[in-house]
Design an enzyme around this catalytic site. Sequence first.
Site, PDB file in Angstrom:
ATOM      1  N   TYR A   1      59.302  46.967  25.785  1.00 12.25           N
ATOM      2  CA  TYR A   1      57.855  46.098  25.294  1.00 12.25           C
ATOM      3  C   TYR A   1      57.966  44.792  25.082  1.00 12.25           C
ATOM      4  CZ  TYR A   1      55.559  50.450  26.852  1.00 12.25           C
ATOM      5  OH  TYR A   1      54.925  51.161  26.893  1.00 12.25           O
TER       6      TYR A   1
ATOM      7  N   HIS B   1      25.185  18.208  -3.936  1.00 12.13           N
ATOM      8  CA  HIS B   1      26.345  18.782  -2.218  1.00 12.13           C
ATOM      9  C   HIS B   1      27.624  18.688  -2.826  1.00 12.13           C
ATOM     10  CE1 HIS B   1      22.343  19.890  -1.808  1.00 12.13           C
ATOM     11  NE2 HIS B   1      22.544  20.351  -0.482  1.00 12.13           N
TER      12      HIS B   1
ATOM     13  N   PHE C   1      22.816  24.296  13.071  1.00 11.93           N
ATOM     14  CA  PHE C   1      24.270  23.725  11.878  1.00 11.93           C
ATOM     15  C   PHE C   1      25.128  25.312  11.701  1.00 11.93           C
ATOM     16  CE2 PHE C   1      20.484  24.400   9.843  1.00 11.93           C
ATOM     17  CZ  PHE C   1      20.115  25.412   9.498  1.00 11.93           C
TER      18      PHE C   1
ATOM     19  N   TYR D   1      10.583  18.103   7.030  1.00 12.59           N
ATOM     20  CA  TYR D   1      11.918  18.461   6.701  1.00 12.59           C
ATOM     21  C   TYR D   1      12.529  17.819   6.496  1.00 12.59           C
ATOM     22  CZ  TYR D   1      15.803  21.110   5.017  1.00 12.59           C
ATOM     23  OH  TYR D   1      17.123  21.557   4.002  1.00 12.59           O
TER      24      TYR D   1
ATOM     25  N   ASN E   1      23.875  17.797   6.724  1.00 13.13           N
ATOM     26  CA  ASN E   1      23.697  19.136   8.005  1.00 13.13           C
ATOM     27  C   ASN E   1      25.254  19.092   9.501  1.00 13.13           C
ATOM     28  OD1 ASN E   1      22.512  20.578   6.755  1.00 13.13           O
ATOM     29  ND2 ASN E   1      20.614  19.736   7.747  1.00 13.13           N
TER      30      ASN E   1
ATOM     31  N   ARG F   1      59.349  43.622  27.998  1.00  9.54           N
ATOM     32  CA  ARG F   1      59.073  43.495  29.575  1.00  9.54           C
ATOM     33  C   ARG F   1      57.739  43.759  29.807  1.00  9.54           C
ATOM     34  NH1 ARG F   1      57.814  49.660  30.930  1.00  9.54           N
ATOM     35  NH2 ARG F   1      59.521  50.128  29.146  1.00  9.54           N
TER      36      ARG F   1
ATOM     37  N   GLU G   1      19.181  30.864   2.608  1.00  7.10           N
ATOM     38  CA  GLU G   1      20.831  30.835   4.162  1.00  7.10           C
ATOM     39  C   GLU G   1      20.476  32.518   3.846  1.00  7.10           C
ATOM     40  OE1 GLU G   1      22.755  27.672   2.498  1.00  7.10           O
ATOM     41  OE2 GLU G   1      21.144  26.219   2.696  1.00  7.10           O
TER      42      GLU G   1
END
Length: 512
Positions: free
Chosen positions: A283, A86, A332, A56, A198, A286, A417
């Site tokens: 609060y 990309h 990834f 791959y 990646n 405290r 994906e």
Amino acid sequence: MHNKKLIIGRQDLTLDDVQFFLTENPSIALDEEVKTSINAGHNVIKEIVEKDRVVYGVTTGFGKFADVRIDGQQTRELQRRLILSHAAGTGDPMPAEIVRLMMLFKIKNLSQGFSGVRVQVVEQLVNMLNENIIPVVPQKGSVGASGDLAPLAHMALVMIGEGEAFYQGKRLTGAQALQKAGLKPLQLEAKEGLAILNGTQAIQACGVFSLLQARELVKTADVIAAMSLEGLLGTLTAFDERIQKARRHPGQLHVARNFRSILADSPIVESHKQSDHRVQDAYSLRCIPQVHGAIRDGLDYVTGVFEREINGVTDNPLVFAESGEVLSGGNFHGEPVALAADYLGILMAELANISERRIEHMMDPTMSEMAGFLTEEGGLNSGFMIAQVTAAALVSENKVLAHPASVDSIPTSANKEDHVSMGAHAARKALQIIENTQTVLAIELMCACQGLDLRKPVLPSKATMAVLQAFRQQVPFWDKDRVMYPDIEKARQFVVAARPLKIVEQMGIELQ
């Protein structure tokens, strides 16, 4: 000219190393041992190409195109087109510090020899960092699935002489920036484009940058809150060590100890110790050990996640040189750091939440027993009225931003994906929350200093007096109304620089 070095070797990068990298801008160098590891991984990929094995991203397409075989003669073109296609990010450029971190973490990732790249690929990033070539990386476009594909592609563009980069104060093309720095564009070999793209380095960079600020901010918040406690005539009883030990949380113990150290010699605290008409404070005073302490404990968890991530390998597929195997997996996926970044945002939102409540107490004369809105001529003056409103606005904005991004997912890449982390969103939101929280704490510091001045002639502790005096050199006492926003900005810079923390530590008080 670099006078200091950061060597990338087999040892882990620590957060101290990262802080050193950000503040000192050292030159980066690869240890010879890691070069050996890189070469071993590359030799495996080289053999795969020579034997035309199906692997791959090496001899196949990507994502949904994983079943499409690519001819061995086209491996270079495959990697180049991967980078080009990309690089689809959008939005304003990431801050330079975050892009530098992204490059550093990618160097660390590739240097471990699991990615199959040549040493030249890693050295291209090293040289770009050393020459201060900062790729233009848009902030938006990653879903944290196969890591941060779009941001890392924009970084990779400059490596191959494409895209844009900042160099010597100018925005240039990637080719121009490389040329001016005396570097040549890189021609990618098999798997190298995929190895660069990646990974979770954009999430890591933004998350670690935020984390470093948060770790300093929580200590600064203790100093500021101690000043508020004094100004509001709060009791230290709730900070007794026996109370904290009964619950066992380490952060709670540390915070209470910090307050006892900061206020150990406070005349203000002593002035009402025996005759204090308030048995229990609100609060937001405290429960400071419980709230600030829980935030500390949460940061310890976040720190562990990011330290593991920056030293781990988030490439795919991974090359195991000893056996010659190349295995596809999912390292990834950004889920670990997405969840941690969301948690970081929640922690910082809570720090602002409780800070704003202390500010509000200082506005209300029935609670503070001081002049309303910390101004002695109320009516003619509005004092800190709208400063508290600004703090309230930021706190409410934080509540929206603190909604976890990691609970969302949207399928991408034709359902290949089908579950994504949204980690990039989580990390960006965390940074926004921290910036808002810095301003809220700055407003609390302004109000606490005003309150301490109004308590005169009774004085605060030596430590808080030192902070007050340093702050007054930047922001004077509010005797009558003036333009407020410059004071807020000066106070914010005082907090961002961690001046309250540094002043206290210079007095020999070590905060945990």
